[in-house]
Design a protein around this motif. Structure first.
Motif, PDB file in Angstrom:
ATOM      1  N   GLU A  20      -6.388 -28.138   5.303  1.00 55.88           N
ATOM      2  CA  GLU A  20      -5.747 -27.192   4.402  1.00 55.88           C
ATOM      3  C   GLU A  20      -5.519 -25.862   5.109  1.00 55.88           C
ATOM      4  N   ILE A  21      -4.344 -25.310   4.915  1.00 54.37           N
ATOM      5  CA  ILE A  21      -4.018 -24.014   5.502  1.00 54.37           C
ATOM      6  C   ILE A  21      -4.161 -22.960   4.415  1.00 54.37           C
ATOM      7  N   THR A  22      -4.981 -21.957   4.681  1.00 52.98           N
ATOM      8  CA  THR A  22      -5.181 -20.868   3.731  1.00 52.98           C
ATOM      9  C   THR A  22      -4.647 -19.584   4.336  1.00 52.98           C
ATOM     10  N   TRP A  23      -4.670 -18.525   3.566  1.00 53.16           N
ATOM     11  CA  TRP A  23      -4.188 -17.253   4.090  1.00 53.16           C
ATOM     12  C   TRP A  23      -5.089 -16.767   5.224  1.00 53.16           C
ATOM     13  N   GLN A  24      -6.337 -17.238   5.235  1.00 53.76           N
ATOM     14  CA  GLN A  24      -7.263 -16.819   6.275  1.00 53.76           C
ATOM     15  C   GLN A  24      -7.026 -17.556   7.588  1.00 53.76           C
ATOM     16  N   SER A  25      -6.578 -18.815   7.507  1.00 58.96           N
ATOM     17  CA  SER A  25      -6.401 -19.603   8.722  1.00 58.96           C
ATOM     18  C   SER A  25      -4.951 -19.652   9.204  1.00 58.96           C
ATOM     19  N   TYR A  26      -4.015 -19.100   8.428  1.00 59.12           N
ATOM     20  CA  TYR A  26      -2.604 -19.138   8.796  1.00 59.12           C
ATOM     21  C   TYR A  26      -2.348 -18.218   9.979  1.00 59.12           C
ATOM     22  N   LYS A  27      -1.702 -18.762  11.019  1.00 56.62           N
ATOM     23  CA  LYS A  27      -1.465 -17.990  12.240  1.00 56.62           C
ATOM     24  C   LYS A  27       0.001 -17.575  12.410  1.00 56.62           C
ATOM     25  N   GLY A  28       0.846 -17.929  11.459  1.00 54.78           N
ATOM     26  CA  GLY A  28       2.273 -17.632  11.564  1.00 54.78           C
ATOM     27  C   GLY A  28       2.609 -16.204  11.164  1.00 54.78           C
ATOM     28  N   GLN A  29       3.890 -15.908  11.149  1.00 57.67           N
ATOM     29  CA  GLN A  29       4.391 -14.583  10.806  1.00 57.67           C
ATOM     30  C   GLN A  29       4.371 -14.407   9.294  1.00 57.67           C
ATOM     31  N   LEU A  30       3.862 -13.262   8.824  1.00 57.62           N
ATOM     32  CA  LEU A  30       3.834 -12.957   7.398  1.00 57.62           C
ATOM     33  C   LEU A  30       4.903 -11.918   7.078  1.00 57.62           C
ATOM     34  N   THR A  31       5.417 -11.974   5.855  1.00 56.65           N
ATOM     35  CA  THR A  31       6.372 -10.954   5.433  1.00 56.65           C
ATOM     36  C   THR A  31       5.603  -9.667   5.166  1.00 56.65           C
ATOM     37  N   GLU A  32       6.321  -8.588   4.979  1.00 54.49           N
ATOM     38  CA  GLU A  32       5.685  -7.296   4.743  1.00 54.49           C
ATOM     39  C   GLU A  32       4.843  -7.335   3.464  1.00 54.49           C
ATOM     40  N   LYS A  33       5.362  -7.952   2.423  1.00 51.79           N
ATOM     41  CA  LYS A  33       4.641  -8.064   1.154  1.00 51.79           C
ATOM     42  C   LYS A  33       3.387  -8.917   1.315  1.00 51.79           C
ATOM     43  N   GLN A  34       3.506 -10.010   2.059  1.00 52.08           N
ATOM     44  CA  GLN A  34       2.353 -10.878   2.289  1.00 52.08           C
ATOM     45  C   GLN A  34       1.285 -10.163   3.101  1.00 52.08           C
ATOM     46  N   GLU A  35       1.718  -9.382   4.073  1.00 53.12           N
ATOM     47  CA  GLU A  35       0.779  -8.633   4.915  1.00 53.12           C
ATOM     48  C   GLU A  35       0.018  -7.599   4.086  1.00 53.12           C
ATOM     49  N   LYS A  36       0.722  -6.909   3.181  1.00 57.62           N
ATOM     50  CA  LYS A  36       0.060  -5.929   2.315  1.00 57.62           C
ATOM     51  C   LYS A  36      -0.953  -6.604   1.406  1.00 57.62           C
ATOM     52  N   THR A  37      -0.572  -7.748   0.862  1.00 64.48           N
ATOM     53  CA  THR A  37      -1.483  -8.496  -0.003  1.00 64.48           C
ATOM     54  C   THR A  37      -2.708  -8.939   0.775  1.00 64.48           C
ATOM     55  N   ARG A  38      -2.509  -9.390   1.993  1.00 62.39           N
ATOM     56  CA  ARG A  38      -3.617  -9.823   2.847  1.00 62.39           C
ATOM     57  C   ARG A  38      -4.576  -8.659   3.110  1.00 62.39           C
ATOM     58  N   GLU A  39      -4.024  -7.487   3.393  1.00 62.88           N
ATOM     59  CA  GLU A  39      -4.849  -6.310   3.652  1.00 62.88           C
ATOM     60  C   GLU A  39      -5.659  -5.916   2.411  1.00 62.88           C
ATOM     61  N   LYS A  40      -5.037  -6.010   1.220  1.00 67.33           N
ATOM     62  CA  LYS A  40      -5.741  -5.691  -0.021  1.00 67.33           C
ATOM     63  C   LYS A  40      -6.910  -6.653  -0.237  1.00 67.33           C
ATOM     64  N   ILE A  41      -6.688  -7.927   0.035  1.00 71.36           N
ATOM     65  CA  ILE A  41      -7.737  -8.922  -0.158  1.00 71.36           C
ATOM     66  C   ILE A  41      -8.895  -8.658   0.797  1.00 71.36           C
ATOM     67  N   ILE A  42      -8.581  -8.344   2.043  1.00 71.37           N
ATOM     68  CA  ILE A  42      -9.624  -8.074   3.037  1.00 71.37           C
ATOM     69  C   ILE A  42     -10.440  -6.856   2.609  1.00 71.37           C
ATOM     70  N   LYS A  43      -9.788  -5.799   2.121  1.00 73.78           N
ATOM     71  CA  LYS A  43     -10.496  -4.596   1.676  1.00 73.78           C
ATOM     72  C   LYS A  43     -11.421  -4.912   0.507  1.00 73.78           C
ATOM     73  N   ARG A  44     -10.942  -5.721  -0.442  1.00 74.32           N
ATOM     74  CA  ARG A  44     -11.766  -6.086  -1.605  1.00 74.32           C
ATOM     75  C   ARG A  44     -12.959  -6.930  -1.191  1.00 74.32           C
ATOM     76  N   MET A  45     -12.757  -7.804  -0.215  1.00 69.41           N
ATOM     77  CA  MET A  45     -13.851  -8.662   0.264  1.00 69.41           C
ATOM     78  C   MET A  45     -14.918  -7.825   0.963  1.00 69.41           C
ATOM     79  N   GLU A  46     -14.494  -6.746   1.652  1.00 69.62           N
ATOM     80  CA  GLU A  46     -15.453  -5.888   2.355  1.00 69.62           C
ATOM     81  C   GLU A  46     -16.321  -5.117   1.375  1.00 69.62           C
ATOM     82  N   LYS A  47     -15.792  -4.800   0.186  1.00 69.42           N
ATOM     83  CA  LYS A  47     -16.569  -4.071  -0.824  1.00 69.42           C
ATOM     84  C   LYS A  47     -17.614  -5.011  -1.365  1.00 69.42           C
TER      85      LYS A  47
END
Length: 70
Positions: A43-70
């Motif tokens: 299964e490919i998840t947002w964490q294991s995906y190595k391809g190019q992300l769109t700007e919106k996807q990249e922002k969403t990824r950054e938000k998720i990482i920040k929430r996980m760090e809290k």
């Protein structure tokens, strides 16, 4: 000429109806279709995906990482 074309079209329609009634509906899946095991596919998840992300996807990824760090 038109009559011949109408006869052909009617004949084709009848043949298709008879074929579908005789064999049942296969929904495009033949009896010889190869079934894939879903367990074999990793299964490919947002964490294991190595391809190019769109700007919106990249922002969403950054938000998720920040929430996980809290």
């Amino acid at each position: 000429m038109r009559e011949v074309m109408r006869d052909r079209e009617a004949s084709l329609r009848r043949a298709k109806l008879e074929a579908s009634a005789a064999e049942g509906i296969s929904w495009g899946m033949g009896e010889d279709a190869i079934e894939e095991d879903e367990d074999d596919v990793e299964e490919i998840t947002w964490q294991s995906y190595k391809g190019q992300l769109t700007e919106k996807q990249e922002k969403t990824r950054e938000k998720i990482i920040k929430r996980m760090e809290k």
